[in-house]
Write a protein that holds these residues in place. Structure first.
Motif, PDB file in Angstrom:
ATOM      1  N   LEU A  62       0.851  -1.172   0.000  1.00 57.48           N
ATOM      2  CA  LEU A  62       0.000   0.000   0.000  1.00 57.48           C
ATOM      3  C   LEU A  62       0.893   1.231   0.000  1.00 57.48           C
ATOM      4  CD1 LEU A  62      -2.901   1.041   0.184  1.00 57.48           C
ATOM      5  CD2 LEU A  62      -2.708   0.887   2.676  1.00 57.48           C
ATOM      6  N   TRP A  63       0.876   1.976  -1.088  1.00 65.02           N
ATOM      7  CA  TRP A  63       1.716   3.168  -1.243  1.00 65.02           C
ATOM      8  C   TRP A  63       0.815   4.390  -1.077  1.00 65.02           C
ATOM      9  CZ3 TRP A  63       6.980   3.059  -3.042  1.00 65.02           C
ATOM     10  CH2 TRP A  63       7.493   1.760  -3.162  1.00 65.02           C
ATOM     11  N   ILE A  64       0.819   4.950   0.123  1.00 65.60           N
ATOM     12  CA  ILE A  64      -0.082   6.058   0.410  1.00 65.60           C
ATOM     13  C   ILE A  64       0.631   7.190   1.143  1.00 65.60           C
ATOM     14  CG2 ILE A  64      -2.220   4.718   0.384  1.00 65.60           C
ATOM     15  CD1 ILE A  64      -1.986   4.549   3.432  1.00 65.60           C
ATOM     16  N   SER A  65       1.858   7.445   0.775  1.00 66.55           N
ATOM     17  CA  SER A  65       2.581   8.530   1.424  1.00 66.55           C
ATOM     18  C   SER A  65       1.798   9.830   1.253  1.00 66.55           C
ATOM     19  CB  SER A  65       3.981   8.664   0.838  1.00 66.55           C
ATOM     20  OG  SER A  65       3.919   8.890  -0.546  1.00 66.55           O
ATOM     21  N   TYR A  66       1.979  10.729   2.186  1.00 66.93           N
ATOM     22  CA  TYR A  66       1.296  12.020   2.239  1.00 66.93           C
ATOM     23  C   TYR A  66      -0.188  11.895   2.567  1.00 66.93           C
ATOM     24  CZ  TYR A  66       5.631  13.323  -0.019  1.00 66.93           C
ATOM     25  OH  TYR A  66       6.956  13.470  -0.327  1.00 66.93           O
ATOM     26  N   ASN A  67      -0.633  10.744   3.030  1.00 63.46           N
ATOM     27  CA  ASN A  67      -2.003  10.552   3.496  1.00 63.46           C
ATOM     28  C   ASN A  67      -1.987  10.345   5.001  1.00 63.46           C
ATOM     29  OD1 ASN A  67      -3.942  10.298   1.087  1.00 63.46           O
ATOM     30  ND2 ASN A  67      -2.137   9.168   0.463  1.00 63.46           N
ATOM     31  N   GLN A  68      -3.136  10.380   5.597  1.00 63.52           N
ATOM     32  CA  GLN A  68      -3.245  10.238   7.053  1.00 63.52           C
ATOM     33  C   GLN A  68      -3.384   8.765   7.406  1.00 63.52           C
ATOM     34  OE1 GLN A  68      -6.506  12.838   7.882  1.00 63.52           O
ATOM     35  NE2 GLN A  68      -5.243  14.657   7.762  1.00 63.52           N
ATOM     36  N   ILE A  69      -2.252   8.076   7.454  1.00 62.67           N
ATOM     37  CA  ILE A  69      -2.222   6.638   7.691  1.00 62.67           C
ATOM     38  C   ILE A  69      -2.877   6.277   9.019  1.00 62.67           C
ATOM     39  CG2 ILE A  69      -0.682   4.658   8.049  1.00 62.67           C
ATOM     40  CD1 ILE A  69       1.243   5.989   6.071  1.00 62.67           C
ATOM     41  N   GLU A  70      -2.706   7.115  10.026  1.00 61.57           N
ATOM     42  CA  GLU A  70      -3.262   6.793  11.339  1.00 61.57           C
ATOM     43  C   GLU A  70      -4.791   6.745  11.341  1.00 61.57           C
ATOM     44  OE1 GLU A  70      -2.869  11.194  10.984  1.00 61.57           O
ATOM     45  OE2 GLU A  70      -1.466   9.557  10.674  1.00 61.57           O
ATOM     46  N   LYS A  71      -5.434   7.294  10.323  1.00 63.14           N
ATOM     47  CA  LYS A  71      -6.895   7.293  10.256  1.00 63.14           C
ATOM     48  C   LYS A  71      -7.454   6.122   9.451  1.00 63.14           C
ATOM     49  CE  LYS A  71      -7.662  12.171  11.010  1.00 63.14           C
ATOM     50  NZ  LYS A  71      -8.372  13.356  10.559  1.00 63.14           N
ATOM     51  N   LEU A  72      -6.580   5.271   8.943  1.00 62.19           N
ATOM     52  CA  LEU A  72      -7.051   4.132   8.157  1.00 62.19           C
ATOM     53  C   LEU A  72      -7.820   3.163   9.041  1.00 62.19           C
ATOM     54  CD1 LEU A  72      -4.001   3.303   5.887  1.00 62.19           C
ATOM     55  CD2 LEU A  72      -6.141   4.367   5.223  1.00 62.19           C
ATOM     56  N   LYS A  73      -8.999   2.774   8.584  1.00 62.84           N
ATOM     57  CA  LYS A  73      -9.813   1.814   9.319  1.00 62.84           C
ATOM     58  C   LYS A  73      -9.739   0.473   8.603  1.00 62.84           C
ATOM     59  CE  LYS A  73     -13.011   5.277  10.927  1.00 62.84           C
ATOM     60  NZ  LYS A  73     -14.350   5.819  10.846  1.00 62.84           N
ATOM     61  N   GLY A  74      -9.636  -0.584   9.348  1.00 64.70           N
ATOM     62  CA  GLY A  74      -9.665  -1.914   8.764  1.00 64.70           C
ATOM     63  C   GLY A  74      -8.362  -2.394   8.169  1.00 64.70           C
ATOM     64  N   ILE A  75      -7.304  -1.617   8.345  1.00 62.45           N
ATOM     65  CA  ILE A  75      -6.025  -2.013   7.751  1.00 62.45           C
ATOM     66  C   ILE A  75      -5.503  -3.318   8.353  1.00 62.45           C
ATOM     67  CG2 ILE A  75      -4.455  -0.724   9.246  1.00 62.45           C
ATOM     68  CD1 ILE A  75      -3.041   0.047   6.492  1.00 62.45           C
ATOM     69  N   ASN A  76      -5.872  -3.597   9.588  1.00 64.45           N
ATOM     70  CA  ASN A  76      -5.430  -4.837  10.229  1.00 64.45           C
ATOM     71  C   ASN A  76      -6.036  -6.076   9.584  1.00 64.45           C
ATOM     72  OD1 ASN A  76      -3.912  -3.353  12.020  1.00 64.45           O
ATOM     73  ND2 ASN A  76      -5.531  -3.260  13.536  1.00 64.45           N
ATOM     74  N   SER A  77      -7.143  -5.914   8.865  1.00 66.12           N
ATOM     75  CA  SER A  77      -7.786  -7.064   8.232  1.00 66.12           C
ATOM     76  C   SER A  77      -7.122  -7.452   6.911  1.00 66.12           C
ATOM     77  CB  SER A  77      -9.267  -6.781   7.998  1.00 66.12           C
ATOM     78  OG  SER A  77      -9.418  -5.739   7.054  1.00 66.12           O
ATOM     79  N   LEU A  78      -6.162  -6.669   6.442  1.00 71.08           N
ATOM     80  CA  LEU A  78      -5.460  -6.988   5.202  1.00 71.08           C
ATOM     81  C   LEU A  78      -4.368  -8.002   5.499  1.00 71.08           C
ATOM     82  CD1 LEU A  78      -5.211  -3.385   3.744  1.00 71.08           C
ATOM     83  CD2 LEU A  78      -6.771  -5.196   3.025  1.00 71.08           C
ATOM     84  N   LYS A  79      -4.749  -9.258   5.504  1.00 69.87           N
ATOM     85  CA  LYS A  79      -3.850 -10.323   5.947  1.00 69.87           C
ATOM     86  C   LYS A  79      -2.630 -10.515   5.053  1.00 69.87           C
ATOM     87  CE  LYS A  79      -6.771 -13.676   3.684  1.00 69.87           C
ATOM     88  NZ  LYS A  79      -7.776 -14.684   3.857  1.00 69.87           N
ATOM     89  N   ASN A  80      -2.704 -10.091   3.802  1.00 69.12           N
ATOM     90  CA  ASN A  80      -1.570 -10.257   2.893  1.00 69.12           C
ATOM     91  C   ASN A  80      -0.703  -8.999   2.786  1.00 69.12           C
ATOM     92  OD1 ASN A  80      -2.144 -12.942   2.072  1.00 69.12           O
ATOM     93  ND2 ASN A  80      -3.816 -12.170   0.831  1.00 69.12           N
ATOM     94  N   LEU A  81      -1.077  -7.924   3.472  1.00 65.50           N
ATOM     95  CA  LEU A  81      -0.330  -6.672   3.402  1.00 65.50           C
ATOM     96  C   LEU A  81       1.049  -6.852   4.031  1.00 65.50           C
ATOM     97  CD1 LEU A  81      -0.556  -3.727   2.493  1.00 65.50           C
ATOM     98  CD2 LEU A  81      -1.282  -3.182   4.796  1.00 65.50           C
ATOM     99  N   LYS A  82       2.091  -6.601   3.241  1.00 64.13           N
ATOM    100  CA  LYS A  82       3.470  -6.755   3.695  1.00 64.13           C
ATOM    101  C   LYS A  82       4.172  -5.416   3.867  1.00 64.13           C
ATOM    102  CE  LYS A  82       3.903 -11.218   1.475  1.00 64.13           C
ATOM    103  NZ  LYS A  82       3.399 -11.606   0.216  1.00 64.13           N
ATOM    104  N   GLU A  83       3.782  -4.414   3.074  1.00 66.01           N
ATOM    105  CA  GLU A  83       4.486  -3.134   3.108  1.00 66.01           C
ATOM    106  C   GLU A  83       3.496  -1.970   3.007  1.00 66.01           C
ATOM    107  OE1 GLU A  83       7.881  -2.639   0.476  1.00 66.01           O
ATOM    108  OE2 GLU A  83       7.776  -4.765   0.026  1.00 66.01           O
ATOM    109  N   ILE A  84       3.775  -0.937   3.778  1.00 66.84           N
ATOM    110  CA  ILE A  84       3.054   0.334   3.670  1.00 66.84           C
ATOM    111  C   ILE A  84       4.096   1.418   3.404  1.00 66.84           C
ATOM    112  CG2 ILE A  84       1.622   2.034   4.807  1.00 66.84           C
ATOM    113  CD1 ILE A  84       0.445  -0.153   6.486  1.00 66.84           C
ATOM    114  N   HIS A  85       3.900   2.166   2.369  1.00 66.93           N
ATOM    115  CA  HIS A  85       4.837   3.239   2.011  1.00 66.93           C
ATOM    116  C   HIS A  85       4.108   4.570   2.039  1.00 66.93           C
ATOM    117  CE1 HIS A  85       7.855   0.372   0.596  1.00 66.93           C
ATOM    118  NE2 HIS A  85       6.840  -0.306   0.126  1.00 66.93           N
TER     119      HIS A  85
END
Length: 85
Positions: A62-85
């Motif tokens: 998930l490449w979302i630099s310059y966004n408010q990452i702390e406000k993401l809801k449900g990100i913990n349910s992305l079981k295959n997520l390996k990287e956040i940029h």
């Protein structure tokens, strides 16, 4: 046969199905596509009003630099997520 669907094509299909311009929508569902989207591309930048983007649970990066990452809801349910940029 195509191996994947591009984001541009997925957005076009969504617009046809919902009869709405994706750049005006607050919620866009890009799931259940066959073949599936295998990677995002700059077409996502056209979703300027999108507040809720649904692209399934197979997301690995998930490449979302310059966004408010702390406000993401449900990100913990992305079981295959390996990287956040």
């Amino acid at each position: 046969m195509k191996e994947s669907t591009s984001v541009r094509e997925a957005i076009r299909q969504w617009e046809e199905e919902f009869g709405q311009k994706a750049h005006e929508a607050k919620e866009v569902k890009l799931i259940g596509l066959y073949p599936p989207i295998d990677k995002t591309d700059p077409s996502l930048q056209t979703l300027i009003n999108c507040e809720k983007l649904i692209i399934g649970d197979t997301l690995e990066q998930l490449w979302i630099s310059y966004n408010q990452i702390e406000k993401l809801k449900g990100i913990n349910s992305l079981k295959n997520l390996k990287e956040i940029h």
